[in-house]
Design an enzyme around this catalytic site. Structure first.
Site, short mmCIF file in Angstrom:
data_model
loop_
_atom_site.label_atom_id
_atom_site.label_comp_id
_atom_site.label_asym_id
_atom_site.label_seq_id
_atom_site.Cartn_x
_atom_site.Cartn_y
_atom_site.Cartn_z
N ALA A 13 18.85 34.70 100.62
CA ALA A 13 18.33 33.37 100.27
C ALA A 13 16.81 33.28 100.29
CB ALA A 13 18.92 32.33 101.21
N VAL A 70 23.20 42.84 104.11
CA VAL A 70 24.62 42.60 103.82
C VAL A 70 25.42 43.90 103.70
CG1 VAL A 70 24.30 40.34 102.71
CG2 VAL A 70 24.26 42.42 101.30
N ASN A 96 25.48 35.64 97.63
CA ASN A 96 24.50 35.68 96.54
C ASN A 96 23.74 36.99 96.46
OD1 ASN A 96 22.24 34.42 94.70
ND2 ASN A 96 21.18 35.19 96.51
N TYR A 161 26.52 47.90 87.67
CA TYR A 161 26.41 46.44 87.91
C TYR A 161 27.64 45.71 87.35
CZ TYR A 161 24.07 41.85 88.03
OH TYR A 161 23.74 40.53 88.28
N ALA A 163 30.63 46.90 86.83
CA ALA A 163 31.81 47.21 87.65
C ALA A 163 31.80 46.37 88.93
CB ALA A 163 31.83 48.70 88.00
P1 NAP Z 1 16.61 38.63 93.01
O1 NAP Z 1 15.56 37.67 92.58
O2 NAP Z 1 16.42 40.09 92.82
O3 NAP Z 1 16.94 38.33 94.57
C1 NAP Z 1 17.95 39.06 95.19
C2 NAP Z 1 18.09 38.56 96.61
O4 NAP Z 1 19.14 39.33 97.24
C3 NAP Z 1 16.82 38.79 97.43
O5 NAP Z 1 16.68 37.75 98.37
C4 NAP Z 1 17.13 40.10 98.14
O6 NAP Z 1 16.42 40.29 99.35
C5 NAP Z 1 18.61 39.89 98.43
N1 NAP Z 1 19.26 41.14 98.79
C6 NAP Z 1 19.44 42.25 98.02
N2 NAP Z 1 20.06 43.20 98.71
C7 NAP Z 1 20.29 42.69 99.96
C8 NAP Z 1 20.88 43.19 101.12
N3 NAP Z 1 21.37 44.43 101.18
N4 NAP Z 1 20.97 42.38 102.21
C9 NAP Z 1 20.48 41.12 102.17
N5 NAP Z 1 19.87 40.59 101.11
C10 NAP Z 1 19.79 41.37 100.00
O7 NAP Z 1 18.00 38.30 92.31
P2 NAP Z 1 18.54 36.92 91.70
O8 NAP Z 1 18.23 36.92 90.25
O9 NAP Z 1 18.12 35.78 92.55
O10 NAP Z 1 20.11 37.18 91.82
C11 NAP Z 1 20.91 36.54 92.82
C12 NAP Z 1 22.37 36.85 92.51
O11 NAP Z 1 22.70 36.36 91.21
C13 NAP Z 1 22.68 38.35 92.48
O12 NAP Z 1 23.96 38.59 93.01
C14 NAP Z 1 22.65 38.68 91.01
O13 NAP Z 1 23.41 39.81 90.71
C15 NAP Z 1 23.23 37.41 90.41
N6 NAP Z 1 22.85 37.21 89.01
C16 NAP Z 1 21.55 37.10 88.63
C17 NAP Z 1 21.24 36.92 87.29
C18 NAP Z 1 19.82 36.79 86.79
O14 NAP Z 1 19.64 36.76 85.56
N7 NAP Z 1 18.82 36.69 87.63
C19 NAP Z 1 22.27 36.86 86.34
C20 NAP Z 1 23.57 37.00 86.77
C21 NAP Z 1 23.86 37.15 88.12
P3 NAP Z 1 14.98 41.08 99.38
O15 NAP Z 1 13.94 40.04 99.07
O16 NAP Z 1 14.90 41.61 100.77
O17 NAP Z 1 15.04 42.16 98.34
#
Ligand code: NAP
Length: 253
Positions: A13, A70, A96, A161, A163
């Site tokens: 978050a 996570v 998330n 991704y 999968a």
């Molecule tokens: P983002 O900007 O890259 O942020 C990802 C978040 O997840 C960051 O807070 C990151 O923490 C955290 N994270 C990653 N690995 C982690 C771990 N092992 N333990 C705890 N926290 C972790 O991504 P986003 O775009 O906000 O995406 C959020 C979700 O929506 C994801 O599941 C993504 O696949 C999905 N999604 C996104 C999009 C898009 O277009 N953006 C589209 C479809 C689905 P750090 O700051 O420490 O890296």
């Protein structure tokens, strides 16, 4: 929006979509007229997480930090336990946190495939399972898992991704069956292309190409995903479980 519960955990978050979800949920009050307490999960960036906590509190909400990666099962279990043992228990979970590690399949090492599954699928399993245990005792709860449009249509360079996110949808439906016995709902969101760091590396030509296939002709904003998450968590969606809600500007209908 109506909420019967008290505490919500949002993983990953500290930035991006997770931040927007936490911020939005922090502004809601429950049926006892108390603000929802938002547990902000982060793995390393304390400053970002703490700034968000202060932002929620400044607006009259309640928030707490819960630090864990996570992918570390023990730490995730412990994090959920901390919240479950706190005042109000765990009412809501938003899985998330997610990563990408894009590469054409012929160049993708098996380890790179598994690494994405570890974060995007295994951690969601652990979160859902632990939530089901604690919410089962309360006979109340709602979980929303972040999948992706890529689960629905696939994409070049994203076999890992796709999968992981496809697994999230089918796994959530199975959890929905098991949760329904105890009044716990499991749903998914499939965002399209949302403006976050995850898409920061997208080349302009590719972005222009994607825009041509999005009927609303723009990329989405994190708060637009957050609204859908809040709805599915809330009492307004009390008869919705095992569902996948698209938030993609029409990219995939
Ligand atoms: P983002 O900007 O890259 O942020 C990802 C978040 O997840 C960051 O807070 C990151 O923490 C955290 N994270 C990653 N690995 C982690 C771990 N092992 N333990 C705890 N926290 C972790 O991504 P986003 O775009 O906000 O995406 C959020 C979700 O929506 C994801 O599941 C993504 O696949 C999905 N999604 C996104 C999009 C898009 O277009 N953006 C589209 C479809 C689905 P750090 O700051 O420490 O890296």
């Amino acid at each position: 929006m109506e909420f019967s519960g008290h505490n919500v955990l949002v993983t990953g978050a500290n930035r991006g979509i997770g931040r927007a979800i936490a911020l939005l949920l922090g502004g809601y009050r429950n049926k006892d007229d108390q603000p929802l307490k938002v547990w902000i999960n982060y793995r390393s960036n304390h400053e970002e997480a703490d700034t968000l906590k202060q932002e929620i509190e400044k607006a009259g909400g309640r928030a707490a930090l819960v630090k864990f990666d996570v992918t570390c099962e023990e730490a995730f279990v412990e994090g959920i336990k901390t919240i479950a043992d706190s005042d109000g228990g765990l009412s809501y979970l938003v899985n998330n946190a997610g990563i990408v590690l894009d590469k054409l399949a012929v160049r993708m090492k098996t380890q790179e495939f598994l690494q994405v599954l570890e974060t995007n699928l295994k951690s969601v399993f652990v979160g859902c399972r632990e939530a089901l245990k604690v919410m089962g005792k309360q006979k109340f709860g709602s979980v929303v898992n972040l999948s992706s449009v890529i689960a629905e249509r696939g994409n070049m360079g994203q076999t890992n991704y796709a999968a992981s996110k496809g697994g999230v949808i089918s796994m959530s439906k199975s959890f929905a069956y098991e949760g329904a016995l105890r009044n716990i709902r499991f749903n998914c969101i499939t965002p399209g292309f949302i403006l976050t760091d995850m898409n920061a590396g997208l080349k302009d030509e590719l972005k222009a190409e994607y825009l041509k296939s999005i009927p609303l002709a723009r990329l989405g904003e994190s708060k637009e995903v957050a609204g859908a998450v809040a709805f599915l968590l809330s009492d307004l969606a009390s008869y919705i479980t095992g569902e996948t809600l698209k938030v993609n500007g029409g990219l995939y209908m």
